[in-house]
Scaffold this active site. Structure first.
Site, mmCIF file in Angstrom:
data_model
loop_
_atom_site.group_PDB
_atom_site.id
_atom_site.type_symbol
_atom_site.label_atom_id
_atom_site.label_comp_id
_atom_site.label_asym_id
_atom_site.label_seq_id
_atom_site.Cartn_x
_atom_site.Cartn_y
_atom_site.Cartn_z
ATOM 1 N N LYS A 54 0.843 -1.203 0.000
ATOM 2 C CA LYS A 54 0.000 0.000 0.000
ATOM 3 C C LYS A 54 0.871 1.243 0.000
ATOM 4 O O LYS A 54 0.636 2.189 -0.760
ATOM 5 C CB LYS A 54 -0.921 0.012 1.236
ATOM 6 C CG LYS A 54 -2.106 -0.940 1.096
ATOM 7 C CD LYS A 54 -2.841 -1.177 2.408
ATOM 8 C CE LYS A 54 -3.909 -2.254 2.207
ATOM 9 N NZ LYS A 54 -4.497 -2.761 3.440
ATOM 10 N N GLN A 98 -4.934 -1.356 9.571
ATOM 11 C CA GLN A 98 -4.836 -2.704 8.993
ATOM 12 C C GLN A 98 -5.465 -3.733 9.933
ATOM 13 O O GLN A 98 -5.122 -3.793 11.120
ATOM 14 C CB GLN A 98 -3.347 -3.031 8.742
ATOM 15 C CG GLN A 98 -3.115 -4.351 8.049
ATOM 16 C CD GLN A 98 -3.635 -4.373 6.612
ATOM 17 O OE1 GLN A 98 -3.475 -3.421 5.853
ATOM 18 N NE2 GLN A 98 -4.277 -5.464 6.240
ATOM 19 N N ASP A 121 -11.374 2.900 3.991
ATOM 20 C CA ASP A 121 -11.752 1.488 3.896
ATOM 21 C C ASP A 121 -13.278 1.331 3.868
ATOM 22 O O ASP A 121 -13.784 0.250 3.559
ATOM 23 C CB ASP A 121 -11.204 0.715 5.115
ATOM 24 C CG ASP A 121 -10.075 -0.233 4.748
ATOM 25 O OD1 ASP A 121 -9.911 -0.525 3.548
ATOM 26 O OD2 ASP A 121 -9.365 -0.678 5.661
#
Ligand code: NDP
Length: 296
Positions: A54, A98, A121
């Site tokens: 990422k 994460q 997200d």
């Protein structure tokens, strides 16, 4: 293989190129550089690989990347304090924590501490509600990537019967919401579903998000259907570790009209959509028009 291969790797590369073009324009005309902060708690090897990837791709499209690596024993209070700082930082337009988090941390509490406007997200309860009610939301990256591949292949999805196998908050449920938003008729299947093969055979669009290697064989697929395989499963074959999806690719590709491979299908779309979401969040934060085709 008779079905058309939905090449997520190529699509994701084009999408990243498009994002990079918009980022360059934003920086040139407004002096704004989109910034993505990624928070990793602990040393889970798979998470470390994702976070590295990422960070690298964020820089490649011209965005600023802020990585926060915290040790596995980090307290909830310390993690929430970091999120508060990132929420308040004007250089940060997107925040991603994460998952999975170590078990002493409450994922729901942590995710819901992220400002919804920076929740790239799309897991914050406000974004889940906005998506569920058909309003402008931050959309979870993996289902958004699947939707882009489907729209690109079909044009309109209206009236098609989509069967989504899997009902997780990360993939299955938002995928179903997105397809409903595009006027598909939806069936959501899960581990308690009766007659799963029969249900899958009714699908014009079959999305598999289960996490069971090659669970869906070709004879569960309606001839000509479009198959989106979200699964990423590591299996041992001939002494080597191999990645396979939730669909048995060989037999499925012989029946399907179109299918995503694993690897190289949905996987690369996820990070590309994360970057697209970060650009969208940046435009919204500054009251600028959003580039077309980057969200649902
Ligand atoms: P979860 O484990 O959270 O959810 C799996 C779902 O599959 C559950 O709803 C479960 O049902 C259902 N399920 C399990 N077994 C069966 C069965 N035998 N028949 C029917 N349904 C079943 O997984 P995720 O949604 O997080 O991920 C799914 C897959 O997608 C995984 O392989 C994961 O690695 C992959 N993935 C890939 C991403 C990418 O970037 N390409 C991103 C995210 C995930 P129930 O609810 O009843 O338990």
């Amino acid at each position: 293989m008779i079905g058309h291969l939905l090449d997520g790797k190529q699509f994701a590369s084009n999408l990243r190129g498009k994002v990079a073009g918009h980022v360059a324009e934003l920086t040139r005309t407004h002096g704004i550089t989109p910034g993505l902060a990624v928070v990793l708690v602990g040393e889970d090897p798979a998470s470390q690989v994702y976070v590295r990837s990422k960070g690298k791709q964020t820089l490649e499209v011209g965005m600023a990347s802020f990585e926060h690596k915290l040790d596995a024993g980090t307290s909830e209070a310390a993690l929430l304090a970091l999120i508060d700082r990132l929420n308040a930082d004007p250089a940060v337009h997107g925040i991603l924590v994460q998952l999975p988090l170590p078990s002493h941390l409450d994922s729901d509490l942590v995710i819901n501490r992220i400002s919804p406007a920076k929740d790239v997200d799309g897991f914050h309860i406000s974004n889940v509600g906005l998506l569920g009610t058909g309003q402008k939301a931050m959309v979870p990256c993996t289902p958004l990537g699947c939707l882009m591949l489907l729209r690109d292949h079909h044009g309109s999805l209206s009236g098609l019967h989509a069967v989504v196998v899997g009902r997780s908050n990360i993939v299955g449920k938002p995928m179903a919401q997105l397809l409903l938003g595009d006027s598909c008729t939806i069936t959501i299947a899960h581990s308690r579903t009766n007659n799963l093969p029969e249900i899958c055979r009714q699908a014009d669009i079959l999305v598999a998000a289960v996490g069971r290697p090659e669970m869906i064989p070709g004879d569960w697929i309606k001839p000509g259907a479009t198959v989106i395989d979200v699964g990423i499963n590591r299996v041992e074959r001939d002494g080597k570790t191999k990645l396979v999806g939730d669909v048995e690719f060989g037999s499925a590709a012989a029946v399907a009209g179109a299918i995503t491979p694993v690897p190289g299908g949905v996987g690369p779309m996820t990070i590309a959509c994360l970057l697209a979401n970060t650009l969208t969040a940046t435009c919204r934060a500054h009251g600028l028009p959003e580039p077309e085709g980057l969200t649902a």
